[in-house]
Design a protein around this motif. Structure first.
Motif, PDB file in Angstrom:
ATOM      1  N   SER A   7      -7.271   3.199   3.523  1.00  0.00           N
ATOM      2  CA  SER A   7      -6.689   2.365   4.569  1.00  0.00           C
ATOM      3  C   SER A   7      -5.316   2.898   4.974  1.00  0.00           C
ATOM      4  CB  SER A   7      -6.622   0.908   4.148  1.00  0.00           C
ATOM      5  OG  SER A   7      -5.619   0.710   3.219  1.00  0.00           O
ATOM      6  N   ARG A   8      -4.575   3.480   4.020  1.00  0.00           N
ATOM      7  CA  ARG A   8      -3.288   4.095   4.369  1.00  0.00           C
ATOM      8  C   ARG A   8      -3.499   5.287   5.315  1.00  0.00           C
ATOM      9  NH1 ARG A   8       1.880   3.380   4.792  1.00  0.00           N
ATOM     10  NH2 ARG A   8       2.421   5.413   3.976  1.00  0.00           N
ATOM     11  N   LYS A  24      -2.072   5.597   9.040  1.00  0.00           N
ATOM     12  CA  LYS A  24      -1.159   6.648   9.468  1.00  0.00           C
ATOM     13  C   LYS A  24      -1.763   7.445  10.624  1.00  0.00           C
ATOM     14  CE  LYS A  24      -0.366   8.405   5.280  1.00  0.00           C
ATOM     15  NZ  LYS A  24       0.180   9.262   4.225  1.00  0.00           N
ATOM     16  N   LYS A  32       0.818  -1.219   0.000  1.00  0.00           N
ATOM     17  CA  LYS A  32       0.000   0.000   0.000  1.00  0.00           C
ATOM     18  C   LYS A  32       0.845   1.258   0.000  1.00  0.00           C
ATOM     19  CE  LYS A  32      -4.130  -1.932   1.913  1.00  0.00           C
ATOM     20  NZ  LYS A  32      -4.783  -2.353   3.137  1.00  0.00           N
ATOM     21  N   LEU A  63       1.777   1.853  -3.575  1.00  0.00           N
ATOM     22  CA  LEU A  63       0.592   2.302  -4.315  1.00  0.00           C
ATOM     23  C   LEU A  63       0.286   3.759  -4.014  1.00  0.00           C
ATOM     24  CD1 LEU A  63      -1.785  -0.769  -3.979  1.00  0.00           C
ATOM     25  CD2 LEU A  63      -0.590   0.014  -5.995  1.00  0.00           C
ATOM     26  N   GLU A  64       0.474   4.149  -2.751  1.00  0.00           N
ATOM     27  CA  GLU A  64       0.222   5.538  -2.364  1.00  0.00           C
ATOM     28  C   GLU A  64       1.211   6.479  -3.045  1.00  0.00           C
ATOM     29  OE1 GLU A  64       1.173   6.670   1.599  1.00  0.00           O
ATOM     30  OE2 GLU A  64      -0.621   7.906   1.798  1.00  0.00           O
ATOM     31  N   GLU A 114      -8.253   2.344  -5.867  1.00  0.00           N
ATOM     32  CA  GLU A 114      -7.319   3.330  -5.349  1.00  0.00           C
ATOM     33  C   GLU A 114      -7.904   4.012  -4.111  1.00  0.00           C
ATOM     34  OE1 GLU A 114      -4.924   5.514  -8.298  1.00  0.00           O
ATOM     35  OE2 GLU A 114      -5.744   7.241  -7.266  1.00  0.00           O
ATOM     36  N   ARG A 123      -0.037   4.648  13.282  1.00  0.00           N
ATOM     37  CA  ARG A 123       1.337   5.148  13.352  1.00  0.00           C
ATOM     38  C   ARG A 123       1.491   6.326  14.298  1.00  0.00           C
ATOM     39  NH1 ARG A 123       4.658   5.197   7.948  1.00  0.00           N
ATOM     40  NH2 ARG A 123       5.515   6.889   9.189  1.00  0.00           N
ATOM     41  N   GLN A 147      -0.828  13.568  10.822  1.00  0.00           N
ATOM     42  CA  GLN A 147      -0.597  13.215   9.430  1.00  0.00           C
ATOM     43  C   GLN A 147      -1.194  14.322   8.579  1.00  0.00           C
ATOM     44  OE1 GLN A 147      -2.415  12.458   6.055  1.00  0.00           O
ATOM     45  NE2 GLN A 147      -3.755  11.871   7.707  1.00  0.00           N
ATOM     46  N   ILE A 148      -0.540  14.641   7.460  1.00  0.00           N
ATOM     47  CA  ILE A 148      -1.145  15.522   6.460  1.00  0.00           C
ATOM     48  C   ILE A 148      -0.964  14.827   5.123  1.00  0.00           C
ATOM     49  CG2 ILE A 148      -1.082  17.765   5.302  1.00  0.00           C
ATOM     50  CD1 ILE A 148       0.091  18.977   7.694  1.00  0.00           C
ATOM     51  N   ALA A 149      -1.987  14.789   4.313  1.00  0.00           N
ATOM     52  CA  ALA A 149      -1.841  14.167   2.998  1.00  0.00           C
ATOM     53  C   ALA A 149      -2.508  15.035   1.951  1.00  0.00           C
ATOM     54  CB  ALA A 149      -2.441  12.766   3.000  1.00  0.00           C
ATOM     55  N   LEU A 209       1.841  17.720  -0.326  1.00  0.00           N
ATOM     56  CA  LEU A 209       2.271  17.956   1.056  1.00  0.00           C
ATOM     57  C   LEU A 209       1.977  16.683   1.823  1.00  0.00           C
ATOM     58  CD1 LEU A 209       3.256  19.833   3.320  1.00  0.00           C
ATOM     59  CD2 LEU A 209       0.932  20.579   3.628  1.00  0.00           C
ATOM     60  N   VAL A 210       3.009  16.000   2.242  1.00  0.00           N
ATOM     61  CA  VAL A 210       2.818  14.747   2.966  1.00  0.00           C
ATOM     62  C   VAL A 210       3.586  14.808   4.268  1.00  0.00           C
ATOM     63  CG1 VAL A 210       3.116  12.260   2.903  1.00  0.00           C
ATOM     64  CG2 VAL A 210       2.568  13.464   0.824  1.00  0.00           C
ATOM     65  N   CYS A 211       2.873  14.641   5.362  1.00  0.00           N
ATOM     66  CA  CYS A 211       3.519  14.611   6.674  1.00  0.00           C
ATOM     67  C   CYS A 211       3.076  13.319   7.333  1.00  0.00           C
ATOM     68  CB  CYS A 211       3.079  15.825   7.490  1.00  0.00           C
ATOM     69  SG  CYS A 211       3.556  15.744   9.207  1.00  0.00           S
ATOM     70  N   GLU A 212       4.025  12.524   7.801  1.00  0.00           N
ATOM     71  CA  GLU A 212       3.646  11.225   8.354  1.00  0.00           C
ATOM     72  C   GLU A 212       4.075  11.086   9.802  1.00  0.00           C
ATOM     73  OE1 GLU A 212       5.027   8.198   5.646  1.00  0.00           O
ATOM     74  OE2 GLU A 212       3.335   8.656   4.339  1.00  0.00           O
ATOM     75  N   SER A 213       4.456  12.181  10.427  1.00  0.00           N
ATOM     76  CA  SER A 213       4.903  12.047  11.813  1.00  0.00           C
ATOM     77  C   SER A 213       4.146  13.027  12.692  1.00  0.00           C
ATOM     78  CB  SER A 213       6.399  12.320  11.894  1.00  0.00           C
ATOM     79  OG  SER A 213       6.736  13.398  11.063  1.00  0.00           O
ATOM     80  N   VAL A 231      -7.304   1.798  -1.083  1.00  0.00           N
ATOM     81  CA  VAL A 231      -5.907   1.773  -0.656  1.00  0.00           C
ATOM     82  C   VAL A 231      -5.562   3.065   0.072  1.00  0.00           C
ATOM     83  CG1 VAL A 231      -3.531   1.775  -1.463  1.00  0.00           C
ATOM     84  CG2 VAL A 231      -5.170   0.222  -2.477  1.00  0.00           C
ATOM     85  N   LEU A 232      -5.972   4.208  -0.497  1.00  0.00           N
ATOM     86  CA  LEU A 232      -5.650   5.490   0.124  1.00  0.00           C
ATOM     87  C   LEU A 232      -6.375   5.636   1.459  1.00  0.00           C
ATOM     88  CD1 LEU A 232      -5.553   7.919  -2.906  1.00  0.00           C
ATOM     89  CD2 LEU A 232      -3.686   6.724  -1.794  1.00  0.00           C
TER      90      LEU A 232
END
Lengths: 273, 297
Positions: free
Chosen positions: B105-106, B110, A103, A106-107, B99, B114, B236-238, A215-219, B102-103
């Motif tokens: 569940s991600r 997160k 995943k 894929l992301e 898609e 996480r 998280q920011i996406a 913009l991707v922040c994962e923490s 998947v997005l």
């Protein structure tokens, strides 16, 4: 492998000896693969990626799980941007087996596809596909940023009309999420070790504007820290854009000098040296 | 492979014109207004039914005792399973993740897993041999846009509501008590993150809407999902591609998102308190409890 954060506050130098606002060495090449329509090779520090672009071309047989951004394949008015990422087993320290349906990959594919679809003029190529395949040869942080930069360069090489470069880099912050210390410095372009220890984000901007495409922040990070990190990131993207632009110009000049391509009409009075 | 039905050109033009010229959304909401959010708990512990306008989501938490992963002997197992079935919308298929899925569940992974919302170390029973495996199943019952925010709310609500059977360890013998023997205990919960999704419209993404419905989602040019908790921590920011948006606008979106998250947080706390009161018929709950008081964030 704890990062010695106390050392930073004493000398204001990071683990690899950089200051807070310094990028790592970026080395890039375009037109590396003769058989492809566009190709590039990019190093950001020890992160090394290769990109090959084919198309715009007639869409091949539909595969099951392509990440299609910017339209739904063959029938649409816009070209589909199909991105495929391969992370080599030897690219990181621990050999992680990643299945096809990973995943995270894929992301990443979907992100790159949709970021480029907004910059490429996909409406000029209806009913067609632009295939971008990215290969990760070595990982040392800022992976998504490196992939975006490589894909942008390869698209430029392929001659696909686009609004501007999509340039990306990462930014972080020197203190962990829990410590609410005001003196935390933002950091530019994080390597793997910093990414493990400190909060960070990936930014991609369009050209030299302040407009953020990705913009991707994962923490976990305090909301007050975001502004500083974003500002440093956007500024870094502008530096990266300059570097990418220089690579493209140098290659263009070289190709004219070698006689591979005709000198353009507008270039007659331009000095090539 | 069935493709999702797109709105017609007229519908799209109407929606965009109403937004840009009249500053009106099709359902008359303010730009930063959510559709009515409703949460009901099931009879069992750990079942949360969330509806956000016409979007309906059911989340169910469950736990079983298993063997922990070899590389993490001191941690329990925590998984979030999302399924978008044809029940939600005809273009979803079973066993072929789109898609969107998947997005989704991600994002949940997160946001909730996480960011360390659930204390997985407290799920460990015998180091390296026995641990709890907590699993949340997210079922989308009806899809009318903004699955992310609704699903995230449902997952957090289900986990906060869930009670796992009490256990004890004596002379190397692990006993799991039935609910009749001992009152089940809540999970070790550290903070409650919530997702807030902004959708952008217009050439340069200058119009930002909260909680887009299905039609608005199909017309939008970009979106950003921001996950925060009420302490003002970003989990998280996406913003995964789409039309570029001014950096300053994104910062404004984040600060509005924080106020929304605080509202969600209060709403969930109220609902949980209400449900606890409903279950506590004779007032015996306080006496049956075996655990000590602790602060749940």
């Amino acid at each position: 492998m704890p990062l010695d954060t106390s050392a930073y506050s004493l000398a204001l130098l990071r683990v690899d000896g950089r200051r807070w606002n310094e990028l790592r060495r970026i080395h890039a090449q375009i037109r590396t693969q003769a058989a492809a329509d566009g190709s590039s090779y990019l190093e950001m520090g020890h992160t090394k990626v290769m990109c090959v672009v084919n198309g715009p071309s007639e869409p091949g047989p539909r595969r099951g799980a392509t990440s299609g951004g910017g339209g739904g394949g063959g029938q649409s008015k816009n070209a589909e941007v199909a991105v495929n990422i391969v992370i080599a087993g030897f690219s990181s320290v621990d050999r992680k087996r990643r299945g096809r349906g990973d995943k995270h990959i894929l992301e990443l594919q979907s992100t790159i596809s949709q970021a480029l679809a907004a910059s490429l003029h996909t409406h000029l190529f209806p009913h067609s596909t632009i295939n971008i395949s990215l290969h990760v040869l070595s990982q040392d942080g800022s992976l998504l940023a490196a992939l975006i930069n490589a894909a942008t360069l390869a698209c430029v090489d392929a001659g696909i009309p686009m609004t501007d470069y999509v340039a990306a880099c990462t930014a972080g912050s020197t203190s962990t999420y829990a410590a609410n210390d005001e003196g935390a410095d933002p950091l530019l372009d994080m390597n793997h070790q910093e990414e493990q220890e400190l909060p960070g984000l990936t930014v991609a901007t369009l050209g030299d504007s302040d407009r953020v495409a990705v913009l991707v922040c994962e923490s976990r990070v305090q909301v007050s820290r975001l502004e500083g990190m974003l500002a440093v990131g956007v500024d870094g993207c502008k530096q990266v854009r300059e570097i990418l632009d220089r690579v493209v110009r140098e290659k263009g000049i070289k190709m004219i000098q070698e006689g591979t391509v005709e000198r353009g009409v507008g270039l007659n009075d331009m000095e090539l040296d | 492979m069935p493709r999702e039905a797109e709105p017609s050109a007229n519908e799209k033009a109407f929606l965009l014109k109403a937004l840009q010229d009249e500053q009106i959304r099709l359902d008359g909401r303010e730009f930063d207004q959510y559709r009515p959010l409703e949460l009901t708990f099931g009879d069992e512990y750990g079942v949360a039914n969330v509806s956000l306008g016409k979007t309906k989501i059911l989340a169910k938490a469950s736990a079983e005792v298993t063997v922990p992963f070899a590389d993490r002997p001191l941690d329990g197992i925590f998984t979030i399973a999302t399924e978008l079935s044809p029940m939600a919308a005809p273009h979803f298929e079973v066993n072929r993740p789109t898609e969107t899925e998947v997005l989704l569940s991600r994002l949940l992974e997160k946001t909730v897993r996480r960011s360390g919302a659930l204390d997985t170390e407290s799920l460990c029973l015998v180091a390296g041999q026995k641990c709890w495996s907590v699993r949340v199943d997210v079922h989308v019952l009806s899809h009318d846009g903004n699955l992310t925010d609704a699903a995230c709310f449902a997952v957090v609500a289900a986990l906060r509501h869930f009670r796992k059977p009490d256990t004890s360890m004596e002379n190397g013998v692990l006993t799991v008590y039935t609910p009749a023997e001992r009152e089940p205990v809540p999970l070790g919960w550290l903070h409650s993150p919530f997702c807030v999704t902004w959708s952008f419209f217009g050439e340069e993404g200058e119009t930002a809407l909260l909680d887009a419905d299905w039609m608005e989602e199909q017309v939008r040019v970009a979106s950003v999902t921001i996950s925060l908790n009420r302490h003002g921590e970003i989990c998280q920011i996406a913003k995964l591609g789409g039309v570029p948006v001014e950096a300053v606008a994104l910062l404004q979106c984040t600060s509005v998102a924080l106020t929304k998250v605080k509202e969600f947080s209060t709403y969930l706390d109220d609902k949980l308190a209400e449900d606890a009161k409903r279950r506590d018929k004779g007032g015996f709950m306080a006496e049956l409890r075996a655990e000590n008081d602790r602060i749940v964030g």
